[in-house]
Design a protein around this motif. Structure first.
Motif, PDB file in Angstrom:
ATOM      1  N   GLN A  94       0.831  -1.190   0.000  1.00  0.00           N
ATOM      2  CA  GLN A  94       0.000   0.000   0.000  1.00  0.00           C
ATOM      3  C   GLN A  94       0.874   1.253   0.000  1.00  0.00           C
ATOM      4  O   GLN A  94       1.991   1.236   0.514  1.00  0.00           O
ATOM      5  CB  GLN A  94      -0.914   0.012   1.231  1.00  0.00           C
ATOM      6  CG  GLN A  94      -1.905  -1.131   1.271  1.00  0.00           C
ATOM      7  CD  GLN A  94      -2.761  -1.105   2.517  1.00  0.00           C
ATOM      8  OE1 GLN A  94      -2.743  -0.147   3.288  1.00  0.00           O
ATOM      9  NE2 GLN A  94      -3.526  -2.169   2.742  1.00  0.00           N
ATOM     10  N   LYS A  95       0.352   2.303  -0.591  1.00  0.00           N
ATOM     11  CA  LYS A  95       1.024   3.593  -0.526  1.00  0.00           C
ATOM     12  C   LYS A  95       0.123   4.555   0.237  1.00  0.00           C
ATOM     13  O   LYS A  95      -1.096   4.457   0.164  1.00  0.00           O
ATOM     14  CB  LYS A  95       1.330   4.152  -1.920  1.00  0.00           C
ATOM     15  CG  LYS A  95       0.114   4.613  -2.710  1.00  0.00           C
ATOM     16  CD  LYS A  95       0.528   5.121  -4.076  1.00  0.00           C
ATOM     17  CE  LYS A  95      -0.661   5.666  -4.869  1.00  0.00           C
ATOM     18  NZ  LYS A  95      -1.124   6.965  -4.373  1.00  0.00           N
ATOM     19  N   THR A  96       0.700   5.445   0.970  1.00  0.00           N
ATOM     20  CA  THR A  96      -0.084   6.371   1.777  1.00  0.00           C
ATOM     21  C   THR A  96       0.450   7.789   1.633  1.00  0.00           C
ATOM     22  O   THR A  96       1.651   8.023   1.748  1.00  0.00           O
ATOM     23  CB  THR A  96      -0.042   5.971   3.259  1.00  0.00           C
ATOM     24  OG1 THR A  96      -0.492   4.632   3.398  1.00  0.00           O
ATOM     25  CG2 THR A  96      -0.939   6.887   4.083  1.00  0.00           C
ATOM     26  N   ASP A  97      -0.442   8.715   1.355  1.00  0.00           N
ATOM     27  CA  ASP A  97      -0.102  10.132   1.345  1.00  0.00           C
ATOM     28  C   ASP A  97      -0.784  10.782   2.549  1.00  0.00           C
ATOM     29  O   ASP A  97      -1.658  10.195   3.176  1.00  0.00           O
ATOM     30  CB  ASP A  97      -0.593  10.801   0.052  1.00  0.00           C
ATOM     31  CG  ASP A  97       0.017  10.157  -1.188  1.00  0.00           C
ATOM     32  OD1 ASP A  97       1.223  10.321  -1.387  1.00  0.00           O
ATOM     33  OD2 ASP A  97      -0.713   9.500  -1.945  1.00  0.00           O
ATOM     34  N   THR A  98      -0.397  11.994   2.857  1.00  0.00           N
ATOM     35  CA  THR A  98      -1.062  12.756   3.913  1.00  0.00           C
ATOM     36  C   THR A  98      -1.704  13.994   3.294  1.00  0.00           C
ATOM     37  O   THR A  98      -1.375  14.383   2.168  1.00  0.00           O
ATOM     38  CB  THR A  98      -0.067  13.199   4.998  1.00  0.00           C
ATOM     39  OG1 THR A  98       0.858  14.149   4.428  1.00  0.00           O
ATOM     40  CG2 THR A  98       0.696  12.011   5.557  1.00  0.00           C
ATOM     41  N   VAL A  99      -2.606  14.590   4.036  1.00  0.00           N
ATOM     42  CA  VAL A  99      -3.241  15.833   3.572  1.00  0.00           C
ATOM     43  C   VAL A  99      -2.175  16.897   3.325  1.00  0.00           C
ATOM     44  O   VAL A  99      -2.204  17.597   2.304  1.00  0.00           O
ATOM     45  CB  VAL A  99      -4.281  16.329   4.601  1.00  0.00           C
ATOM     46  CG1 VAL A  99      -4.825  17.702   4.192  1.00  0.00           C
ATOM     47  CG2 VAL A  99      -5.418  15.328   4.738  1.00  0.00           C
ATOM     48  N   ASP A 100      -1.209  16.998   4.229  1.00  0.00           N
ATOM     49  CA  ASP A 100      -0.138  17.995   4.078  1.00  0.00           C
ATOM     50  C   ASP A 100       0.675  17.746   2.811  1.00  0.00           C
ATOM     51  O   ASP A 100       1.050  18.691   2.108  1.00  0.00           O
ATOM     52  CB  ASP A 100       0.781  17.980   5.292  1.00  0.00           C
ATOM     53  CG  ASP A 100       0.126  18.596   6.525  1.00  0.00           C
ATOM     54  OD1 ASP A 100      -0.861  19.338   6.358  1.00  0.00           O
ATOM     55  OD2 ASP A 100       0.601  18.328   7.647  1.00  0.00           O
ATOM     56  N   GLN A 183      -4.768  26.963   3.768  1.00  0.00           N
ATOM     57  CA  GLN A 183      -3.771  27.050   2.687  1.00  0.00           C
ATOM     58  C   GLN A 183      -4.297  27.810   1.477  1.00  0.00           C
ATOM     59  O   GLN A 183      -3.668  27.819   0.419  1.00  0.00           O
ATOM     60  CB  GLN A 183      -3.346  25.646   2.273  1.00  0.00           C
ATOM     61  CG  GLN A 183      -2.495  24.923   3.299  1.00  0.00           C
ATOM     62  CD  GLN A 183      -1.128  25.566   3.463  1.00  0.00           C
ATOM     63  OE1 GLN A 183      -0.472  25.906   2.495  1.00  0.00           O
ATOM     64  NE2 GLN A 183      -0.704  25.756   4.714  1.00  0.00           N
ATOM     65  N   GLY A 184      -5.453  28.450   1.622  1.00  0.00           N
ATOM     66  CA  GLY A 184      -5.996  29.272   0.545  1.00  0.00           C
ATOM     67  C   GLY A 184      -6.791  28.521  -0.500  1.00  0.00           C
ATOM     68  O   GLY A 184      -7.100  29.068  -1.570  1.00  0.00           O
ATOM     69  N   VAL A 185      -7.139  27.259  -0.224  1.00  0.00           N
ATOM     70  CA  VAL A 185      -7.936  26.469  -1.160  1.00  0.00           C
ATOM     71  C   VAL A 185      -9.404  26.847  -0.992  1.00  0.00           C
ATOM     72  O   VAL A 185      -9.950  26.819   0.109  1.00  0.00           O
ATOM     73  CB  VAL A 185      -7.755  24.962  -0.899  1.00  0.00           C
ATOM     74  CG1 VAL A 185      -8.628  24.147  -1.850  1.00  0.00           C
ATOM     75  CG2 VAL A 185      -6.291  24.558  -1.042  1.00  0.00           C
ATOM     76  N   THR A 186     -10.057  27.223  -2.077  1.00  0.00           N
ATOM     77  CA  THR A 186     -11.482  27.557  -2.048  1.00  0.00           C
ATOM     78  C   THR A 186     -12.288  26.269  -2.130  1.00  0.00           C
ATOM     79  O   THR A 186     -12.062  25.446  -3.022  1.00  0.00           O
ATOM     80  CB  THR A 186     -11.865  28.473  -3.220  1.00  0.00           C
ATOM     81  OG1 THR A 186     -11.036  29.640  -3.188  1.00  0.00           O
ATOM     82  CG2 THR A 186     -13.320  28.888  -3.143  1.00  0.00           C
ATOM     83  N   THR A 187     -13.223  26.093  -1.215  1.00  0.00           N
ATOM     84  CA  THR A 187     -13.965  24.834  -1.124  1.00  0.00           C
ATOM     85  C   THR A 187     -15.394  24.988  -1.641  1.00  0.00           C
ATOM     86  O   THR A 187     -16.106  25.925  -1.273  1.00  0.00           O
ATOM     87  CB  THR A 187     -13.994  24.327   0.324  1.00  0.00           C
ATOM     88  OG1 THR A 187     -14.494  25.361   1.187  1.00  0.00           O
ATOM     89  CG2 THR A 187     -12.589  23.944   0.779  1.00  0.00           C
ATOM     90  N   TYR A 188     -15.797  24.040  -2.477  1.00  0.00           N
ATOM     91  CA  TYR A 188     -17.141  24.024  -3.063  1.00  0.00           C
ATOM     92  C   TYR A 188     -17.816  22.712  -2.687  1.00  0.00           C
ATOM     93  O   TYR A 188     -17.300  21.639  -2.968  1.00  0.00           O
ATOM     94  CB  TYR A 188     -17.065  24.130  -4.582  1.00  0.00           C
ATOM     95  CG  TYR A 188     -16.404  25.391  -5.083  1.00  0.00           C
ATOM     96  CD1 TYR A 188     -17.148  26.541  -5.353  1.00  0.00           C
ATOM     97  CD2 TYR A 188     -15.029  25.432  -5.287  1.00  0.00           C
ATOM     98  CE1 TYR A 188     -16.537  27.699  -5.815  1.00  0.00           C
ATOM     99  CE2 TYR A 188     -14.405  26.589  -5.742  1.00  0.00           C
ATOM    100  CZ  TYR A 188     -15.165  27.716  -6.002  1.00  0.00           C
ATOM    101  OH  TYR A 188     -14.545  28.853  -6.450  1.00  0.00           O
TER     102      TYR A 188
END
Length: 257
Positions: A94-100, A183-188
Motif C-alpha cells: 500500500q502507498k499512503t499520502d497525507t493531507v499535508d 492554505q488558501g484552497v477555495t472549497t465548493y
C-alpha cells in the motif's frame, strides 16, 4: 512448484487480502489482478507475483523477469474476481499520502482536490480516482468511514490510477477541510441547495466536497464550504451518481478560463 490446494497458506493469504479490509490494513498490502494492472505496478511496490499454469505457458518470457509462484488453473479461477481470469495476480504494498503532502505538492496556479465524505460505493470511489487522473487533480482526501480504497472492486475501477493519484485518508475530515482553507484552497460543496455550478467561476486552487450517495454531505462539512453548488436536474431525477457529479465538477474547473 505448482500450488494445487486452496488450503495452501499463500492462497489463504490472498483470499484474506481480497475479502477482508482488516487483513489488508494489518499487512499493509492489497491485491491487483490482470495484465494491465500488473504492468502499472510501480517499481518497489510489488511484493509477490502469482501466475496460472496457462498464463506461464503463454507469457513465460514476461513472467521470467520476476520472482513468481505458479497456481494451478483451477485454484487461480477459484480465487479470481473475474469470470474469465487472465491468470496473473499480484500482492502489492500500500502507498499512503497525507493531507499535508497533497497540499505541498499541488500546483497552486491550477489545482483541484476532491474531498469525499462517507462515500460507500466501490465503483464510485474507483471511478473518481480514475477520472481525477484524467482531469489532472492534485489528489483525493477521504473520510476514514469511506469504503476501503484497497478493496478489489475499487482497485479494479481505478484501472491503474490508484498508483498515480495521490490520496489521503483523514481521521478527522473537518480538520482536513480546515487545513485546505488555511492554505488558501477555495472549497465548493456539492449540495442540493447550492447555486447552479456553471454559473460559478471556480477558483484556480479549489476543492470539491462530495458526500455520501444516500445522505449527501454532513451538515458540518457543508457549513465549512466557501460555496454550495448543484448540478441542475430535469425530469424526476433528484441527483446524479457521486462519481458522475464529481467528474462534471472536476472537468468544469479544468477547462474554465
Amino acid at each position: 512448484m505448482v500450488i494445487t490446494s486452496v488450503s495452501n497458506e499463500q492462497v489463504k493469504n490472498i483470499i484474506q487480502l481480497k475479502e477482508k479490509a482488516k487483513a489488508r490494513k494489518a499487512s499493509g498490502c492489497f491485491v491487483v489482478e490482470g495484465m494491465k494492472m500488473f504492468r502499472e505496478i510501480p517499481s518497489g511496490m510489488l511484493v509477490r507475483l502469482y501466475v496460472s499454469e496457462t498464463f506461464l505457458q503463454e507469457h513465460a518470457k514476461e513472467a521470467g523477469a520476476f520472482d513468481y509462484q505458479v497456481l494451478a488453473d483451477g485454484i487461480f479461477k477459484k480465487i479470481s474476481d473475474t469470470v474469465t481470469p487472465q491468470g496473473v495476480l499480484a500482492v502489492v504494498r500500500q502507498k499512503t499520502d497525507t493531507v499535508d503532502e497533497i497540499l505541498e505538492k499541488r500546483n497552486r496556479e491550477k489545482s483541484c482536490i476532491v474531498v469525499l465524505d462517507r462515500l460507500q460505493d466501490p465503483g464510485n470511489l474507483g471511478t473518481i480516482i480514475r477520472t481525477g487522473e484524467g482531469a489532472g487533480i492534485s489528489g483525493v482526501i477521504m473520510s476514514r468511514d469511506c469504503v476501503d480504497i484497497y478493496s478489489p472492486k475499487v482497485i479494479r475501477a481505478t484501472m491503474g490510477s490508484i498508483f498515480r493519484v495521490p490520496f489521503a485518508v483523514a481521521d478527522d475530515l473537518p480538520c482536513a477541510v480546515a487545513a485546505l482553507k488555511e492554505q488558501g484552497v477555495t472549497t465548493y460543496a456539492a449540495h442540493l441547495h447550492g447555486k447552479i455550478y456553471h454559473q460559478e467561476q471556480f477558483a484556480s486552487d479549489c476543492a470539491f466536497l462530495i458526500g455520501n450517495e444516500a445522505q449527501g454531505l454532513s451538515g458540518e462539512i457543508s457549513e465549512m464550504a466557501d460555496c454550495l453548488v448543484k448540478i441542475p436536474m430535469e425530469g424526476k431525477v433528484e441527483s446524479l451518481n457521486a462519481a458522475v457529479a464529481a467528474s462534471i465538477l472536476m472537468y468544469t474547473q479544468k477547462f474554465q478560463k
